[in-house]
Design a protein around this motif. Structure first.
Motif, PDB file in Angstrom:
ATOM      1  N   LEU A 399       0.698  -1.170  -0.038  1.00  0.00           N
ATOM      2  CA  LEU A 399       0.025   0.196  -0.046  1.00  0.00           C
ATOM      3  C   LEU A 399       0.867   1.073   0.063  1.00  0.00           C
ATOM      4  O   LEU A 399       0.530   2.134  -0.992  1.00  0.00           O
ATOM      5  N   LEU A 400       1.862   1.260   0.940  1.00  0.00           N
ATOM      6  CA  LEU A 400       2.465   2.439   1.234  1.00  0.00           C
ATOM      7  C   LEU A 400       4.240   2.453   0.886  1.00  0.00           C
ATOM      8  O   LEU A 400       4.630   3.615   0.916  1.00  0.00           O
ATOM      9  N   SER A 401       4.766   1.613   0.715  1.00  0.00           N
ATOM     10  CA  SER A 401       6.076   1.604   0.486  1.00  0.00           C
ATOM     11  C   SER A 401       6.763   2.339  -0.683  1.00  0.00           C
ATOM     12  O   SER A 401       5.867   2.605  -1.703  1.00  0.00           O
ATOM     13  N   PRO A 402       7.905   3.009  -0.625  1.00  0.00           N
ATOM     14  CA  PRO A 402       8.202   3.844  -1.679  1.00  0.00           C
ATOM     15  C   PRO A 402       8.711   2.954  -2.940  1.00  0.00           C
ATOM     16  O   PRO A 402       8.568   3.516  -4.007  1.00  0.00           O
ATOM     17  N   GLY A 403       8.786   1.818  -2.954  1.00  0.00           N
ATOM     18  CA  GLY A 403       9.369   0.940  -3.962  1.00  0.00           C
ATOM     19  C   GLY A 403       8.308   0.032  -4.658  1.00  0.00           C
ATOM     20  O   GLY A 403       8.315  -0.231  -5.732  1.00  0.00           O
ATOM     21  N   ALA A 404       6.874  -0.247  -3.978  1.00  0.00           N
ATOM     22  CA  ALA A 404       6.068  -1.057  -4.440  1.00  0.00           C
ATOM     23  C   ALA A 404       4.485  -0.751  -3.979  1.00  0.00           C
ATOM     24  O   ALA A 404       3.711  -1.417  -4.631  1.00  0.00           O
ATOM     25  N   GLY A 405       4.364   0.511  -3.448  1.00  0.00           N
ATOM     26  CA  GLY A 405       3.074   0.762  -2.442  1.00  0.00           C
ATOM     27  C   GLY A 405       2.325   1.365  -3.821  1.00  0.00           C
ATOM     28  O   GLY A 405       2.612   1.932  -4.552  1.00  0.00           O
ATOM     29  N   ILE A 406       1.085   0.867  -3.824  1.00  0.00           N
ATOM     30  CA  ILE A 406      -0.016   1.262  -4.630  1.00  0.00           C
ATOM     31  C   ILE A 406      -0.172   2.835  -4.844  1.00  0.00           C
ATOM     32  O   ILE A 406      -0.687   3.427  -5.792  1.00  0.00           O
ATOM     33  N   VAL A 407      -0.075   3.271  -3.614  1.00  0.00           N
ATOM     34  CA  VAL A 407      -0.395   4.687  -3.609  1.00  0.00           C
ATOM     35  C   VAL A 407       0.706   5.606  -4.395  1.00  0.00           C
ATOM     36  O   VAL A 407       0.453   6.665  -5.149  1.00  0.00           O
ATOM     37  N   MET A 408       1.868   5.160  -4.276  1.00  0.00           N
ATOM     38  CA  MET A 408       3.104   5.716  -4.967  1.00  0.00           C
ATOM     39  C   MET A 408       2.914   5.698  -6.611  1.00  0.00           C
ATOM     40  O   MET A 408       3.367   6.532  -7.289  1.00  0.00           O
ATOM     41  N   TYR A 409       2.279   4.589  -7.156  1.00  0.00           N
ATOM     42  CA  TYR A 409       2.577   4.310  -8.266  1.00  0.00           C
ATOM     43  C   TYR A 409       0.986   4.538  -9.079  1.00  0.00           C
ATOM     44  O   TYR A 409       1.009   5.089 -10.268  1.00  0.00           O
ATOM     45  N   VAL A 410       0.190   4.648  -8.397  1.00  0.00           N
ATOM     46  CA  VAL A 410      -1.315   4.871  -8.728  1.00  0.00           C
ATOM     47  C   VAL A 410      -1.952   5.923  -7.805  1.00  0.00           C
ATOM     48  O   VAL A 410      -2.832   5.675  -6.857  1.00  0.00           O
ATOM     49  N   PRO A 411      -1.430   7.160  -7.869  1.00  0.00           N
ATOM     50  CA  PRO A 411      -2.259   8.080  -6.925  1.00  0.00           C
ATOM     51  C   PRO A 411      -3.788   8.462  -6.803  1.00  0.00           C
ATOM     52  O   PRO A 411      -4.298   8.931  -5.798  1.00  0.00           O
ATOM     53  N   LEU A 412      -4.265   7.919  -8.019  1.00  0.00           N
ATOM     54  CA  LEU A 412      -5.797   8.159  -8.260  1.00  0.00           C
ATOM     55  C   LEU A 412      -6.334   7.264  -7.346  1.00  0.00           C
ATOM     56  O   LEU A 412      -7.807   7.457  -7.178  1.00  0.00           O
ATOM     57  N   VAL A 413      -5.924   6.262  -6.513  1.00  0.00           N
ATOM     58  CA  VAL A 413      -6.543   5.589  -5.604  1.00  0.00           C
ATOM     59  C   VAL A 413      -6.902   6.332  -4.560  1.00  0.00           C
ATOM     60  O   VAL A 413      -7.994   5.905  -3.716  1.00  0.00           O
ATOM     61  N   LEU A 414      -6.424   7.394  -4.273  1.00  0.00           N
ATOM     62  CA  LEU A 414      -7.111   8.473  -3.135  1.00  0.00           C
ATOM     63  C   LEU A 414      -8.127   9.003  -3.926  1.00  0.00           C
ATOM     64  O   LEU A 414      -9.220   9.351  -2.690  1.00  0.00           O
ATOM     65  N   ALA A 415      -8.596   9.179  -4.732  1.00  0.00           N
ATOM     66  CA  ALA A 415      -9.801   9.597  -5.458  1.00  0.00           C
ATOM     67  C   ALA A 415     -10.810   8.597  -5.486  1.00  0.00           C
ATOM     68  O   ALA A 415     -12.040   8.926  -5.308  1.00  0.00           O
ATOM     69  N   VAL A 416     -10.287   7.399  -5.561  1.00  0.00           N
ATOM     70  CA  VAL A 416     -11.206   6.329  -5.449  1.00  0.00           C
ATOM     71  C   VAL A 416     -11.716   5.949  -3.845  1.00  0.00           C
ATOM     72  O   VAL A 416     -12.964   5.844  -3.800  1.00  0.00           O
ATOM     73  N   ALA A 417     -11.043   6.316  -3.155  1.00  0.00           N
ATOM     74  CA  ALA A 417     -11.490   6.381  -1.663  1.00  0.00           C
ATOM     75  C   ALA A 417     -12.207   7.366  -1.530  1.00  0.00           C
ATOM     76  O   ALA A 417     -13.185   6.947  -0.552  1.00  0.00           O
ATOM     77  N   ALA A 418     -12.306   8.517  -2.297  1.00  0.00           N
ATOM     78  CA  ALA A 418     -13.164   9.649  -1.773  1.00  0.00           C
ATOM     79  C   ALA A 418     -14.482   9.385  -2.420  1.00  0.00           C
ATOM     80  O   ALA A 418     -15.601   9.703  -1.998  1.00  0.00           O
ATOM     81  N   SER A 419     -14.620   8.445  -3.639  1.00  0.00           N
ATOM     82  CA  SER A 419     -15.826   8.102  -4.215  1.00  0.00           C
ATOM     83  C   SER A 419     -16.330   6.866  -3.613  1.00  0.00           C
ATOM     84  O   SER A 419     -17.584   6.510  -3.851  1.00  0.00           O
TER      85      SER A 419
END
Length: 615
Positions: A399-419
């Motif tokens: 989820l959050l690691s600098p090398g493999a976290g999905i938030v780092m590679y797909v920041p769009l998931v933050l907008a998904v969380a808001a939806s």
């Protein structure tokens, strides 16, 4: 003062008048009128818009001095019949067809309005503006354009990153086409010989592509580059179509599809040969079919959904838990929701389960061929890793690691969380299904020894990305949230473009792994610091996952500033940049098409509503 209908009229106020029915009816287009030249467009019609409840279609008259006469503007049946009945024209004059307002009637209407208002000002011209007929685009054109756009952008890389998994699955395809055998050779790790421990789905889907390349180009590997871009482009179309099926507008559906296509890891993994993109396509296709079954009740939708779920099982054994269990529960809810008799709903469930049982039988038979027993896991238990990673470590890494976290590679998931809250309120069953698919995948792969997938970004979360991005159709209308979503999409597109210009497999890993070994002084028990050692290789990958200095994204920026980029981009960057600009123009064209389709849909809804009110 009271009107004819008994309604009390305030002193000094004149009621607004509606247009006569004849002015609101269907009128002949002026270009359709015969002028003897034959240049008119016969049959072209103009539909004047009906008056809205906000006051459009009416005009206020100035208040006269004194008390105006009472007027009832409610159309009586006689007035309706007179307005819509054909009138005979004067001798030598033009014919007046049904539903048109002759100039004399308009002049009479103006004079009556002026007399009643007691004003000398000329009322505004109420003649509707005649518009030219423009054919509206069909939804199929939008879908086809979206597929062509995504496929064209994905093919710009013109390369295929097989990875270790892809190499083994391709070797099975080659062995089937050339030697009609499942046996392969693993020249690197020797873990997948004489049989691989990967599923059959990708190898079987690559087989016709290999045979076509062999027939046309005398090299079966030449057309393999088309496989993954086609799978990913179909997934983009599936996101758009499922969003439309859920009731989203064309614009929102297109926005979600484009966000998935170019703002997530879908762009990078379109240049690979892995099972995850295929599993993602099958899952969103299965959800689409099951939702259509809830709407129409056709048994073929259940059969199609079962076939797509079975495809995930042919691709990966772990789909037995990660895909079949959640989709089985969702299918049960949809079938029971039809309120069918006991014998019939059980038959429908069996129809859904039949392809899954067939795929399970194929997998067991394949295990029997490979290992001599359908219940023997063979080397899969050893070569495939083990559940040795602490759960919290794996969750942080995914989820959050600098090398493999999905938030780092797909920041769009933050907008998904808001939806998500709005999506849950409107599509509860679908939201719970997507949540179950994500949570199960996180809990299983967070404990896996190769939880990072040994690739760019969290590879094992790629299958759920289409379903997560689908939630953007419920993005709140708050302006700040929407601006933030646009910023996140732009950031995601920049990250994916960076992954294309500075590829992970050919530049980042080959140049970063030796740097990690020398900087951290890595070596195995025998004192070897060679990356051919499994211990050194794994330690370098772990440092890349958790140490920000060696994060792939950080290293890609550093290498880009140093001018170390993909040779194809270095040689053809003007052409590739121009093609990306052409793709951006195509996106604008698709956006315009989606807006026109939404306008057409609103007009149809408005017409149906007016017809019901009139009836």
């Amino acid at each position: 003062m009271r009107t004819v209908s008994g309604e009390r009229q305030p002193r000094g106020v004149v009621r607004n008048f509606h247009l006569p029915l004849a002015a609101r009816s269907v009128q002949a287009h002026p270009s359709a009128a015969s002028d003897g030249s034959g240049g008119g467009r016969a049959g072209s019609l103009y539909v004047a818009p009906p008056p809205s409840t906000t006051g459009q279609g009416r005009f206020p008259l100035p208040s006269p001095r004194g008390r105006p006469p009472a007027v009832d503007d409610t159309p009586s049946p006689a007035r309706v019949k007179a307005a819509n009945s054909p009138r005979r024209s004067a001798p030598g004059g033009p014919a007046v067809t049904s539903g048109t307002t002759p100039p004399s009637a308009r002049a009479s209407f103006r004079s009556r309005c002026t007399e009643m208002a007691g004003a000398t000002a000329e009322p505004p011209d109420l003649t509707p503006r005649l518009a030219t007929f423009r054919p509206l685009p069909r939804p199929a054109q939008l879908t086809l354009g979206l597929f062509v756009l995504a496929l064209g952008v994905y093919l710009l890389a013109l390369r295929t990153n097989y990875g270790y998994d892809g190499q083994m699955m391709y070797r099975v395809t080659e062995s089937l086409a050339v030697r009609q055998s499942f046996q392969v050779v693993d020249p690197v790790w020797h873990m997948n010989e004489p049989y691989t421990f990967y599923g059959l789905a990708v190898s079987l889907l690559l087989l016709p592509v290999f045979l076509l390349g062999q027939a046309l180009l005398h090299d079966g590997s030449r057309l393999i580059v088309l496989y993954e871009p086609t799978i990913t482009a179909l997934t983009v179309v599936a996101v758009h179509r499922l969003a439309r099926e859920l009731g989203a507008s064309y614009v929102r559906s297109l926005a979600a599809a484009l966000a998935f296509a170019f703002g997530t890891l879908a762009w990078y993994y379109s240049t690979t040969v892995f099972t995850e993109p295929l599993v993602g396509l099958a899952m969103i296709g299965a959800l689409w079919s099951l939702y259509r079954y809830r709407r129409d009740g056709h048994a073929r939708e259940l059969l199609g959904a079962g076939a797509l779920v079975a495809l995930t099982l042919l691709a990966r054994w772990d789909s037995l838990l990660l895909v079949i269990v959640p989709f089985g529960g969702y299918a049960l809810i949809q079938v029971r929701g039809r309120l069918l008799p006991n014998t019939k709903w059980i038959g429908r469930l069996l129809l859904f389960a039949a392809p899954i049982v067939a795929a399970l039988a194929v997998n067991l038979a394949y295990d029997w061929v490979r290992y001599g027993s359908p219940l023997d896991a063979g080397p899969r238990a050893q070569g495939g890793g083990a559940f040795s990673t602490p759960l919290l470590t794996g969750l942080y890494g995914l989820l959050l690691s600098p090398g493999a976290g999905i938030v780092m590679y797909v920041p769009l998931v933050l907008a998904v969380a808001a939806s998500f809250p709005a999506f849950l309120r409107r599509w509860r069953a679908e939201a719970l299904l997507i949540t179950a698919l994500l949570v199960l995948r996180l809990l299983v792969y967070a404990q896996w020894s190769f939880w990072d997938g040994r690739e760019w970004g969290p590879r094992f979360l790629v299958p759920v990305l289409p379903l997560l991005v689908l939630m953007l159709i419920a993005l709140p209308a708050d302006r700040r949230i929407r601006i933030g979503a646009v910023v996140l999409i732009g950031l995601g597109v920049s990250i994916q473009l960076l992954g294309q210009i500075v590829p992970y497999d050919t530049i980042v890993w080959p140049q970063t792994a030796p740097l990690i070994v020398s900087t951290l002084g890595l070596h195995d028990a025998a004192g070897s610091s060679c990356l051919c050692s499994w211990v050194v290789d794994r330690a370098a990958a772990t440092a890349m996952d958790f140490d920000p200095r060696f994060s792939p994204l950080v290293r890609q920026v550093v290498l880009l500033r140093q001018g170390t980029i993909d040779p194809e981009w270095q040689a053809f960057w003007p052409v590739l940049t121009a093609l990306l600009g052409l793709a951006a123009a195509g996106i604008l064209l698709l956006w315009r098409t989606a807006r026109r389709l939404d306008a057409e849909a609103r007009a149809k809804t408005w017409s149906l509503r007016e017809a019901r009110m009139a009836g």
